[in-house]
Scaffold this motif. Sequence first.
Motif, PDB file in Angstrom:
ATOM      1  N   SER A  97     -15.119 -26.910 -20.936  1.00 45.74           N
ATOM      2  CA  SER A  97     -15.493 -27.533 -21.661  1.00 45.74           C
ATOM      3  C   SER A  97     -16.882 -28.569 -21.180  1.00 45.74           C
ATOM      4  O   SER A  97     -16.541 -28.624 -19.801  1.00 45.74           O
ATOM      5  N   ARG A 107      -6.750 -27.163 -16.327  1.00 46.53           N
ATOM      6  CA  ARG A 107      -6.807 -28.488 -16.305  1.00 46.53           C
ATOM      7  C   ARG A 107      -5.804 -29.127 -15.181  1.00 46.53           C
ATOM      8  O   ARG A 107      -5.047 -28.497 -14.780  1.00 46.53           O
ATOM      9  N   ALA A 140     -16.713 -31.704 -20.841  1.00 42.96           N
ATOM     10  CA  ALA A 140     -16.411 -32.592 -19.685  1.00 42.96           C
ATOM     11  C   ALA A 140     -15.851 -32.492 -18.377  1.00 42.96           C
ATOM     12  O   ALA A 140     -16.053 -32.870 -17.183  1.00 42.96           O
ATOM     13  N   LEU A 141     -14.947 -30.888 -18.106  1.00 43.54           N
ATOM     14  CA  LEU A 141     -14.791 -30.298 -17.394  1.00 43.54           C
ATOM     15  C   LEU A 141     -16.179 -29.446 -16.075  1.00 43.54           C
ATOM     16  O   LEU A 141     -16.132 -29.868 -15.357  1.00 43.54           O
ATOM     17  N   ARG A 158     -17.234 -32.254 -14.128  1.00 40.58           N
ATOM     18  CA  ARG A 158     -16.431 -33.498 -13.200  1.00 40.58           C
ATOM     19  C   ARG A 158     -17.136 -32.788 -11.449  1.00 40.58           C
ATOM     20  O   ARG A 158     -17.621 -31.355 -11.372  1.00 40.58           O
TER      21      ARG A 158
END
Length: 207
Positions: free
Chosen positions: A75, A115, A77-78, A81
Amino acid sequence: MRFDEEQLNPAKAAVVVVDVQNDYCHPDGACARRGEDVNAAKEMVPRLQALLAGARAHDVPVVFVQTAHEKATDSAALTVRSGGRSGVVCRAGTWGAEPFEVAPLPGETVVLKHRYSGFVNTRLDSVLRTLRAETLVMAGVSTNVCVESTARHGYMLDYHIAFMGDCCAAFTQAEHDAALVNIDKYFGAVMDADQLLGAWDSIAPRG
């Protein structure tokens, strides 16, 4: 936090080994290459091996939770990071995603995660409920990230959490120590492998 004999009963426990994989632990892995100190992971492996041997001797199930990043689960967001560095860690099918010095035996379950928490969008809870596990014996790396995230999630799913402080490792001692304080105060009992194996031996001596 302290557990009583029933909460430590090996017949109601499962060992959950989180992310003991080359990219997190090996000196040639992705984390070491980006400057993280993986010495603590290397040093804790003999204690983890002793814990797993004891668990198997007591017929306590061992479940390996492993990171497997791939395009289908990357994703936005991932991907952003850690400034994008996390995107190269434990890519599915690579050497970096392979186990580091401990590996499942035939018949032991491997749960792939995408995750920090091993419970997010995985079959971990179903596996543990099928095993009738009530207490999760937590070990692995990193103490303050994926092991702590999985332990906290497990506590909120009503598992007892026995957190093996000497069978976990982080990239700094400060991060490791802070995670242990947090877990012991709010989410479970922090102990070492010898304590747990001694409790198991007193409750159900090995044959």
